[in-house]
Design a protein around this motif. Structure first.
Motif, mmCIF file in Angstrom:
data_model
loop_
_atom_site.group_PDB
_atom_site.id
_atom_site.type_symbol
_atom_site.label_atom_id
_atom_site.label_comp_id
_atom_site.label_asym_id
_atom_site.label_seq_id
_atom_site.Cartn_x
_atom_site.Cartn_y
_atom_site.Cartn_z
ATOM 1 N N GLN A 48 -2.505 -0.488 -8.427
ATOM 2 C CA GLN A 48 -1.100 -0.182 -8.174
ATOM 3 C C GLN A 48 -0.424 0.324 -9.441
ATOM 4 O O GLN A 48 -0.738 -0.097 -10.556
ATOM 5 N N HIS A 60 -0.103 6.974 5.122
ATOM 6 C CA HIS A 60 -0.342 6.533 3.752
ATOM 7 C C HIS A 60 0.113 5.091 3.626
ATOM 8 O O HIS A 60 1.093 4.681 4.245
ATOM 9 N N GLY A 61 -0.587 4.306 2.830
ATOM 10 C CA GLY A 61 -0.170 2.943 2.552
ATOM 11 C C GLY A 61 -0.486 2.590 1.117
ATOM 12 O O GLY A 61 -1.361 3.188 0.490
ATOM 13 N N ALA A 62 0.244 1.636 0.588
ATOM 14 C CA ALA A 62 0.003 1.171 -0.775
ATOM 15 C C ALA A 62 0.423 -0.284 -0.877
ATOM 16 O O ALA A 62 1.451 -0.672 -0.327
ATOM 17 N N GLY A 63 -0.382 -1.075 -1.587
ATOM 18 C CA GLY A 63 -0.054 -2.485 -1.736
ATOM 19 C C GLY A 63 -0.028 -3.166 -0.387
ATOM 20 O O GLY A 63 -0.889 -2.936 0.472
ATOM 21 N N CYS A 115 9.497 7.549 -0.363
ATOM 22 C CA CYS A 115 8.766 6.288 -0.455
ATOM 23 C C CYS A 115 7.296 6.514 -0.805
ATOM 24 O O CYS A 115 6.621 7.330 -0.184
ATOM 25 N N MET A 116 6.820 5.784 -1.793
ATOM 26 C CA MET A 116 5.428 5.794 -2.247
ATOM 27 C C MET A 116 5.014 7.119 -2.876
ATOM 28 O O MET A 116 3.829 7.466 -2.884
ATOM 29 N N GLY A 172 5.205 -0.213 -2.643
ATOM 30 C CA GLY A 172 3.852 0.197 -2.979
ATOM 31 C C GLY A 172 3.517 0.055 -4.445
ATOM 32 O O GLY A 172 2.379 0.320 -4.848
ATOM 33 N N LYS A 173 4.477 -0.356 -5.253
ATOM 34 C CA LYS A 173 4.249 -0.575 -6.680
ATOM 35 C C LYS A 173 4.001 -2.067 -6.919
ATOM 36 O O LYS A 173 4.341 -2.910 -6.092
ATOM 37 N N LYS A 185 3.453 9.535 5.752
ATOM 38 C CA LYS A 185 3.349 9.892 4.339
ATOM 39 C C LYS A 185 4.514 10.797 3.942
ATOM 40 O O LYS A 185 4.630 11.920 4.424
ATOM 41 N N LYS A 204 -0.073 1.199 6.487
ATOM 42 C CA LYS A 204 -0.061 2.649 6.600
ATOM 43 C C LYS A 204 1.056 3.126 7.522
ATOM 44 O O LYS A 204 1.243 2.616 8.613
ATOM 45 N N HIS A 206 2.213 -2.689 1.838
ATOM 46 C CA HIS A 206 2.912 -1.851 2.809
ATOM 47 C C HIS A 206 1.877 -1.142 3.662
ATOM 48 O O HIS A 206 1.102 -0.316 3.169
#
Length: 342
Positions: free
Chosen positions: A25, A266-269, A313-314, A18-19, A276, A273, A271
């Protein structure tokens, strides 16, 4: 009661997943910084004993030379830490590709597993690693493509996993398939079980259970037809459902992540959802971490489990870089081991 096993590990991938460099980000946290944060944590004289490790940039080039990898092993050992489970870079955009793709894609998937086995061998021979699995998933983000022909696509994934398990077994390794709602064919407890049974190689491929992700298995987030709970459930209903799920998946479980979940995704980048992960002491956490861990850790030693790992994670970087975060997590891990260890 205090126990020596399972060993207590921290995951390195929260510094990566997620980074990135895309707008919005947060930047990755370096491997050495993650190691330092892990090594600094201490509760009543107990420290983290090892790490679980994602084999991809910027922490590690999966195609690094033997000498470069030995240097990483030296770095980890210099912090007083061992290496446990490794995460193979099996996703599109890394080394690998979808396990339900065409031959070119599945060949890339197998190449990623071979790279992970090579790195595992170097770490094993170095002495920094002497237990743990190699983690995989279907590398197919989301479930819509899978749903177009669920049975056939599950068979495709099973065939890819079976070949990967043979690669791992030849290298003296075991694969652990991660149960997480974002991975096609692995997105519910029932679909995960069907996939494991179709692969049918329990000595070489098992299940990696994560408390945060498997909570959403109960709720049927990506598979309502397999929901075991619905919002508003009672405590008695929760534990009845939890026991049903863990009784099905525990015999396959060879890798275990301690975590917390607040019922959200939850999702980021890139990745997608998924469950979380929350701080261990999050007031909105849905799980009694110590009690729920016990359902997965029954007879854990007999299944070859020698360590457990925290997964954050995240988490935001500010949370990851706060020493209190890691002491609170370590204290939770110690409670899990005291209650269910050996």
């Amino acid at each position: 009661m205090s126990h020596a096993s399972p060993k207590l590990h921290n995951a390195m991938w929260p510094g990566l997943v997620g980074k990135g460099t895309d707008e919005g980000q947060e930047p990755p946290i370096s491997l050495e910084k993650m190691l330092d944060l892990t090594a600094a944590a201490e509760v009543d004289g107990q420290k983290f004993e090892g790490i679980d490790y994602f084999l991809f940039l910027p922490h590690t080039n999966p195609e690094a030379s033997d000498d470069e990898l030995k240097g990483i092993a030296d770095l980890i050992a210099s912090k007083g830490l061992k290496v446990g489970s490794l995460v193979a870079p099996i996703w599109p955009g890394t080394v690998g590709d979808s396990a339900m793709g065409d031959k070119a894609a599945t060949d890339k998937f197998q190449s990623a597993v071979k790279m992970a086995c090579r790195i595992a061998k170097i770490f094993n021979e170095h002495g920094v690693r002497d237990y743990g699995c190699i983690r995989i998933d279907s590398a197919e983000f989301g479930v819509e493509a899978w749903r177009a022909d669920a049975k056939a696509n599950t068979t495709k994934i099973a065939n890819t996993f079976r070949e990967a398990a043979k690669v791992a077994a030849d290298a003296g390794e075991r694969l652990a398939a991660e149960g997480e709602i974002c991975w096609a064919g692995m997105h519910s407890w029932k679909d995960m079980l069907d996939l494991l049974e179709e692969v049918a190689m329990p000595e070489a491929l098992g299940f990696q259970a994560d408390l945060a992700h498997t909570y959403l298995y109960l709720m049927g987030y990506n598979a309502p037809e397999h929901a075991l709970l619905h919002e508003g459930y009672s405590e008695a209903e929760f534990y009845a459902a939890y026991e049903k799920m863990t009784d099905k998946l525990r015999p396959w479980t060879i890798d275990f992540h301690v975590a917390q979940n607040d019922g959200q995704v939850h999702g980021a980048g890139s990745h997608d959802k998924t469950g979380k992960h929350c701080p261990a002491d999050d007031p909105n956490g849905r799980l009694d971490i110590v009690k729920c861990s016990g359902y997965w850790l029954k007879d854990a030693a007999a299944r070859g489990i020698q360590h457990i790992c925290w997964d954050g994670c995240m988490f935001p970087n500010a949370t990851l870089e706060e020493p209190k975060t890691w002491n609170t997590i370590l204290n939770t891990m110690i409670q899990v081991r005291n209650a269910h260890g050996w």
